[in-house]
Design an enzyme around this catalytic site. Structure first.
Site: not given
Ligand code: SIN
Length: 300
Positions: A121, A123, A276, A291
């Site tokens: 995907h 983000d 990623h 994150r």
């Protein structure tokens, strides 16, 4: 690693300027930044070099960064406003902009999003304004597993067979956070049911199948097995066939860099250029990363 691309000037009149080097990986993307301390505020010149390197290499790896969540947030904000993940329950206490990515459970409860990145995907592609880039800072790493894979969507676009490239020109696709949520919940029963407010926050959106990077002008494929549900304006069969062909093509080994994490790595990637995937961690081993996610533009 290969060539040193540039050398910093060291201390000068501007005392916040740092000496660091940037080494491109011998891979389809990525570079390592050596000698930069992200716990110190970056000078305008240092920031400009990092910004340029991020556009050129799409993934930057900063080793051994002893930074606090506040410092990660501060550095991330240099690139744009931060986005708060819809699963707010996995935000770091006192730092809603920091998503805990972790398979650790305390008192039987998950402390973070344990299966983040289970499918390829980009983000927040399910938002009107998907993410510009994300930073992950390693807090606790497993002794085996836990790698993150990145695929270069510019290289994938450039290498498309001409019939597929012609077939997707001008097409748009729907992205939704809910696409595989139920499937993930079956695999990870701790994944929370979404509230009505959370579902309203992640309404499906439509983006171009091929996007243009707003800063470099390069074209990139922008569909993913996690969030892209269909190509609009074509039959279900055609949509499925095109998406399957694009998904298979875009993650071929020649476009992929595999990151093996080291203690305190900070990794910053460009969601406009890459997809990623989290390769997974054995259940009995602990993995925790913080994150931050920077808001980008509406894709065009
Ligand atoms: C993510 O998709 O942001 C998480 C990636 C990872 O845990 O390696």
């Amino acid at each position: 690693m290969t060539t040193a691309l540039a050398s910093g000037p060291g201390a000068s009149a501007d005392t916040t300027r740092q000496h660091f080097d940037i080494y491109a990986f011998d891979a389809p993307l990525g570079a390592e930044v050596v000698g930069l301390d992200l716990s110190r505020p970056l000078s305008a010149e240092d920031f400009a070099r990092i910004h340029r390197a991020h556009l050129d290499h799409h993934v930057l790896v900063f080793r051994d960064q002893r930074i606090t969540p506040d410092q990660q947030v501060e550095f991330s904000r240099r690139f744009g406003p931060l986005q708060i993940h819809v699963l707010q329950q996995f935000g770091l206490a006192g730092h809603p902009e920091v998503l805990i990515v972790s398979n650790i459970k305390e008192n039987g409860k998950p402390i973070g999003l344990g299966d983040a990145g289970h499918f390829w995907h980009s983000d927040l592609s399910y938002k009107d304004k998907p993410s510009l880039g994300s930073m992950l800072h390693a807090q606790e790493l497993p002794s085996e597993g836990g790698d993150t894979l990145f695929a270069n969507m510019h290289a994938a676009y450039d290498a498309l067979p001409s019939d597929l490239r012609d077939a997707v020109a001008g097409l748009k696709a729907e992205h939704t956070y809910l696409a595989r949520y139920a499937e993930l919940q079956k695999r990870s029963p701790w994944r929370p049911n979404l509230t009505a407010e959370q579902i309203a926050e992640v309404k499906p959106v439509v983006h171009p199948v091929v996007r243009t990077h707003p800063e470099t002008g390069r074209k990139a494929l922008f569909v993913s097995e996690h969030f892209t549900t269909r190509i609009v304006g074509v039959s279900d069969e055609e949509s499925r066939a095109l998406l399957d062909a694009l998904f298979a093509h875009s993650v071929k080994p020649e476009f992929v860099y595999r990151h093996q994490w080291a203690e305190r790595d900070m990794v910053f990637w460009d969601n406009r250029s890459l997809m990623h995937l989290a390769a997974g961690t054995p259940d009995h081993l602990r993995r925790k990363l913080f994150r931050t996610t920077i808001e980008g533009d509406t894709p065009f």
